[in-house]
Design an enzyme around this catalytic site. Structure first.
Site, PDB file in Angstrom:
ATOM      1  N   PHE A 150       0.905  -1.105   0.141  1.00 30.73           N
ATOM      2  CA  PHE A 150       0.006   0.111   0.178  1.00 30.73           C
ATOM      3  C   PHE A 150       0.530   1.301  -0.426  1.00 30.73           C
ATOM      4  O   PHE A 150       0.729   2.072  -0.314  1.00 30.73           O
ATOM      5  CB  PHE A 150      -0.556   0.522   0.922  1.00 30.73           C
ATOM      6  CG  PHE A 150      -1.832  -1.221   1.553  1.00 30.73           C
ATOM      7  CD1 PHE A 150      -3.529  -1.107   0.325  1.00 30.73           C
ATOM      8  CD2 PHE A 150      -1.791  -1.958   1.815  1.00 30.73           C
ATOM      9  CE1 PHE A 150      -3.992  -2.473   0.492  1.00 30.73           C
ATOM     10  CE2 PHE A 150      -2.269  -3.378   1.477  1.00 30.73           C
ATOM     11  CZ  PHE A 150      -4.273  -3.465   1.579  1.00 30.73           C
ATOM     12  N   CYS A 261      -0.544   3.517 -10.686  1.00 33.04           N
ATOM     13  CA  CYS A 261      -1.602   2.149 -10.264  1.00 33.04           C
ATOM     14  C   CYS A 261      -3.295   2.344 -10.362  1.00 33.04           C
ATOM     15  O   CYS A 261      -3.793   0.910 -10.835  1.00 33.04           O
ATOM     16  CB  CYS A 261      -0.976   2.383  -8.300  1.00 33.04           C
ATOM     17  SG  CYS A 261       0.401   1.442  -8.096  1.00 33.04           S
ATOM     18  N   LYS A 321       2.275  12.876  -9.902  1.00 29.58           N
ATOM     19  CA  LYS A 321       2.125  13.669  -8.416  1.00 29.58           C
ATOM     20  C   LYS A 321       3.327  14.298  -7.944  1.00 29.58           C
ATOM     21  O   LYS A 321       4.673  14.254  -8.851  1.00 29.58           O
ATOM     22  CB  LYS A 321       1.565  13.010  -7.771  1.00 29.58           C
ATOM     23  CG  LYS A 321       2.410  11.747  -7.170  1.00 29.58           C
ATOM     24  CD  LYS A 321       1.456  10.710  -5.804  1.00 29.58           C
ATOM     25  CE  LYS A 321       2.535  10.126  -4.797  1.00 29.58           C
ATOM     26  NZ  LYS A 321       1.827   9.366  -4.531  1.00 29.58           N
TER      27      LYS A 321
END
Ligand SMILES: NC(=O)c1ccc[n+]([C@@H]2O[C@H](COP(=O)([O-])OP(=O)(O)OC[C@H]3O[C@@H](n4cnc5c(N)ncnc54)[C@H](O)[C@@H]3O)[C@@H](O)[C@H]2O)c1
Length: 432
Positions: A150, A261, A321
């Site tokens: 994660f 992702c 990002k």
């Protein structure tokens, strides 16, 4: 513990270095020879804050090594992680070629019982394919586990070393015991290690990314609504984010989500849904609305300029990002192509993703080292990544350098009133 990590990309390298830093002996293997050679020289091929010191220290102290020999890495290890890429196939489903190749290699080099862990993001049911691919080459018993990752690019080291939770899908007490021992040092502050069955672990990863992607897509649709009715998405965001049931994170509108992702995982979950007869139509809409959102910044520039033909446009921010050099599925890819297709000349800047950008755009755009150089003679500026260094804007300098005064801020970094005061034709996402 002796750990092998197969695949030394964003995930494999961070986890290999992180596990070594906790005192394990880790071999990282990758088929990319030049990547492994660079890593052996302590050159970290990706930009990820805090990663380089971990690689340097653990390699120097002998706990971390790199090899192109996947079989050798398997033989040296008691726990083997598969962390190779799972890119989208033509129909959006995850391409498991690399995962199953590695599984076969693991089978061929199963010199003693091992725990084989899928770290790559894989569709539900993949563990059984891994079991078959390993088992086709060995009679030595092995234990299977699923351990979805994660971590966030840009904060990957921090996320790996101090995870909110660790999800482990296991079907045997041996796998559970080995992985509990491996991961306990990472959750000393009490965050949970969540054991579950393997299919649930596989679904959990996609469900998490789908939920986050849907939040972003929903905020972008609210932003569109705000623009049309004279409301302000920043106020709406504050209004809903203070509701404890909703929370503040992942409520920023922007140029559409990108990265390695969310786009691929949303598509893959939709493909799984179609395959098993549980159509994920909410997510299908999330995906199409996100594609549409990526065109918004270029459309706004074209509208403000009347036409793109012959215009000069500066682009600040290319990475999907801030805090990463990753441009996979970045909005910049769509925006820059749309600007070029409209006949504009484009000058680009990014603090970290310039090498990546060269691979995508070649000589079709201009590259500048300092962001204000992109503004020289520009009719418009479009801001696509929320880099910290972009947050303060030198109005006077920008006005002096630019030929025009259009600024499209796809990250809502600047104050609309202040921009207008300084004479800019300013547009952002979802603000009047
Ligand atoms: N990048 C992220 O933020 C992130 C976060 C969570 C999960 N994931 C998942 O983790 C997996 C890996 O992602 P990534 O971003 O690290 O990918 P990546 O593309 O950065 O790295 C994958 C690596 O695997 C290597 N590889 C491919 N085939 C191989 C083989 N047969 N043997 C050995 N090495 C091989 C490639 O050379 C490459 O270096 C994917 O399934 C991804 O969805 C990624």
């Amino acid at each position: 513990m002796n750990v092998g990590v197969i695949g030394t990309g964003y995930v494999g390298l961070v986890m290999g270095a992180g596990l070594a830093d906790m005192g394990n002996t880790v071999v990282c293997a990758d088929v990319d020879r030049s990547k492994i050679e660079r890593l052996r020289r302590n050159e970290v091929p990706i930009y990820e804050p805090g990663l380089e010191p971990l690689v340097v220290r653990n390699q120097a102290e002998g706990r971390l090594s790199f090899t192109t020999d996947v079989g050798e890495a398997v033989e040296q290890s008691d726990i083997v992680f598969i962390a190779v890429g799972t890119p989208p196939d033509e129909d959006g489903s995850a391409d498991l070629t690399h995962v199953l190749d590695v599984a076969a290699t693991i089978g061929k080099h199963m010199n003693r019982p091992k725990v084989v862990v899928t770290k790559s993001t894989v569709p539900v049911g993949t563990a059984e394919k891994v079991r078959a691919a390993v088992g086709a080459h060995t009679k030595v018993p092995f234990h299977l586990a699923s351990n979805p990752e994660f971590l966030k690019e840009g904060a990957a080291v921090q996320d790996f070393m101090k995870p909110d939770r660790i999800v482990l899908g296991v079907h045997s007490s041996e796998a559970e015991a080995a992985l509990r021992e491996l991961y306990e040092p990472f959750v000393r502050s009490g965050n949970p290690i969540l054991f579950m069955d393997i299919p649930s672990a596989e679904v959990t990863k996609y469900a998490a990314n789908a939920m986050l992607a849907a939040r972003i897509a929903l905020m972008n649709q609210f932003a569109d609504l705000c623009e049309r009715v004279g409301a302000n998405i920043d106020d709406v965001r504050r209004g809903i984010g203070s509701d404890a049931r909703i929370g503040k994170a992942f409520l920023f509108p922007g140029p559409g989500y990108g990265g390695s992702c969310f786009p691929k995982d949303v598509k893959a979950l939709c493909a799984t849904g179609r395959e098993v007869g549980a159509r994920q139509d909410i997510l299908e809409t999330v995906e199409t609305s996100n594609q549409k959102q990526k065109r918004v910044p270029a459309d706004k520039v074209a509208r403000a300029l009347g036409s793109l033909a012959g215009r000069a446009v500066a682009v600040w921010g290319l990475a999907f990002k801030a805090q990463t050099d990753d441009m996979r599925d970045a909005a910049a890819l769509v925006v820059v192509e749309a600007l070029l297709a409209g006949g504009a000349t484009v000058a680009v800047h990014d603090p970290k993703a310039m090498d990546e950008a060269r691979r995508h755009f070649g000589s079709r755009v201009g590259y500048v080292e300092h962001r204000y150089d992109a503004l020289k003679g520009a009719d418009a500026l479009v801001v696509l990544t929320e880099w910290q260094e972009y947050r303060v804007f030198d109005y006077e300098l920008a006005r002096r350098l630019m030929r025009g005064a259009v600024v499209v801020d796809a990250r809502n970094l600047y104050e609309p009133a202040r921009m207008r005061q300084h004479g800019f034709t300013y547009d952002s996402i979802g603000r009047p």
